[in-house]
Design a protein around this motif. Structure first.
Motif, PDB file in Angstrom:
ATOM      1  N   LEU A   1       0.834  -1.197   0.000  1.00 54.79           N
ATOM      2  CA  LEU A   1       0.000   0.000   0.000  1.00 54.79           C
ATOM      3  C   LEU A   1       0.866   1.244   0.000  1.00 54.79           C
ATOM      4  N   SER A   2       0.368   2.296  -0.615  1.00 51.85           N
ATOM      5  CA  SER A   2       0.942   3.625  -0.477  1.00 51.85           C
ATOM      6  C   SER A   2      -0.179   4.492   0.066  1.00 51.85           C
ATOM      7  N   LEU A   3      -0.039   4.904   1.319  1.00 49.34           N
ATOM      8  CA  LEU A   3      -1.099   5.644   1.996  1.00 49.34           C
ATOM      9  C   LEU A   3      -0.700   7.097   2.213  1.00 49.34           C
ATOM     10  N   ARG A   4      -1.639   7.994   1.987  1.00 53.77           N
ATOM     11  CA  ARG A   4      -1.452   9.399   2.340  1.00 53.77           C
ATOM     12  C   ARG A   4      -1.999   9.556   3.750  1.00 53.77           C
ATOM     13  N   VAL A   5      -1.127   9.941   4.660  1.00 53.13           N
ATOM     14  CA  VAL A   5      -1.497  10.078   6.065  1.00 53.13           C
ATOM     15  C   VAL A   5      -1.600  11.554   6.405  1.00 53.13           C
TER      16      VAL A   5
ATOM     17  N   VAL B   1       3.099   7.176   3.083  1.00 50.33           N
ATOM     18  CA  VAL B   1       3.751   6.100   3.827  1.00 50.33           C
ATOM     19  C   VAL B   1       3.515   4.803   3.062  1.00 50.33           C
ATOM     20  N   ALA B   2       4.588   4.096   2.752  1.00 54.83           N
ATOM     21  CA  ALA B   2       4.484   2.819   2.049  1.00 54.83           C
ATOM     22  C   ALA B   2       4.452   1.683   3.068  1.00 54.83           C
ATOM     23  N   LEU B   3       3.545   0.744   2.849  1.00 50.73           N
ATOM     24  CA  LEU B   3       3.423  -0.437   3.710  1.00 50.73           C
ATOM     25  C   LEU B   3       3.545  -1.697   2.873  1.00 50.73           C
TER      26      LEU B   3
ATOM     27  N   ARG C   1       3.627  -0.549  10.972  1.00 51.80           N
ATOM     28  CA  ARG C   1       4.766   0.366  10.965  1.00 51.80           C
ATOM     29  C   ARG C   1       4.462   1.602  11.804  1.00 51.80           C
ATOM     30  N   ARG C   2       5.427   1.928  12.678  1.00 54.29           N
ATOM     31  CA  ARG C   2       5.349   3.203  13.383  1.00 54.29           C
ATOM     32  C   ARG C   2       5.941   4.244  12.445  1.00 54.29           C
ATOM     33  N   PHE C   3       5.136   5.208  12.025  1.00 56.60           N
ATOM     34  CA  PHE C   3       5.628   6.210  11.073  1.00 56.60           C
ATOM     35  C   PHE C   3       5.945   7.536  11.745  1.00 56.60           C
TER      36      PHE C   3
END
Length: 149
Positions: free
Chosen positions: A53-57, A74-76, A82-84
């Motif tokens: 996943l590529s998430l916009r946080v 943030v890539a998962l 994952r702690r970002f």
């Protein structure tokens, strides 16, 4: 989870959100703190999906004055937690990294006291996968912010 007319109750929506295969989780620094304090200790992303996943946080405060705290991609990996964001790691990071957060520190010092909502959202494209909301309160500082020891 639904009433007699088959209208979903609040518990239905809470169960639906908590059962999402992608979750954002926020750990507040404190629930009540003086103006200028950091609202967030840690932030995590958890994926139960079997694909990357590529998430916009986006992390922000809502209250007497809204304030954007963090917005990044943030890539998962599949199945990753994952702690970002970690306040402790930020405090121990090189000064160049800490300098990126100086405008945010100044904005936190200018917040009016009051009740706020610390909100985290994780999007993949236009899809909102997860949203986490915490109540926090900013109090009047004991000493004026300009006073040095």
């Amino acid at each position: 989870m639904v009433d007699v007319e088959r209208v979903p109750k609040r518990g239905y929506h809470a169960l639906k959100e908590s059962s999402s295969p992608v979750l954002i989780s926020l750990v507040p620094y404190r629930e009540r703190m003086e103006v200028g304090g950091p609202p967030l200790q840690e932030a995590w992303l958890i994926s139960d999906l079997e694909r990357p996943l590529s998430l916009r946080v986006h992390l922000f405060l809502e209250g007497p004055q809204d304030l954007s705290l963090y917005e990044e991609e943030v890539a998962l990996a599949p199945g990753e937690a994952r702690r970002f964001f970690s306040l402790g790691e930020l405090w121990e990071s090189p000064l160049e990294v800490q300098a990126r957060y100086l405008p945010l520190q100044e904005a936190l010092r200018r917040l009016p006291p009051g009740a706020y909502r610390l909100v985290g959202e994780a999007y993949e494209g236009e899809r909102l996968w997860s949203r986490h909301v915490l109540e926090v309160e900013y109090l009047e500082p004991i000493l004026p912010l300009g006073v040095a020891w």
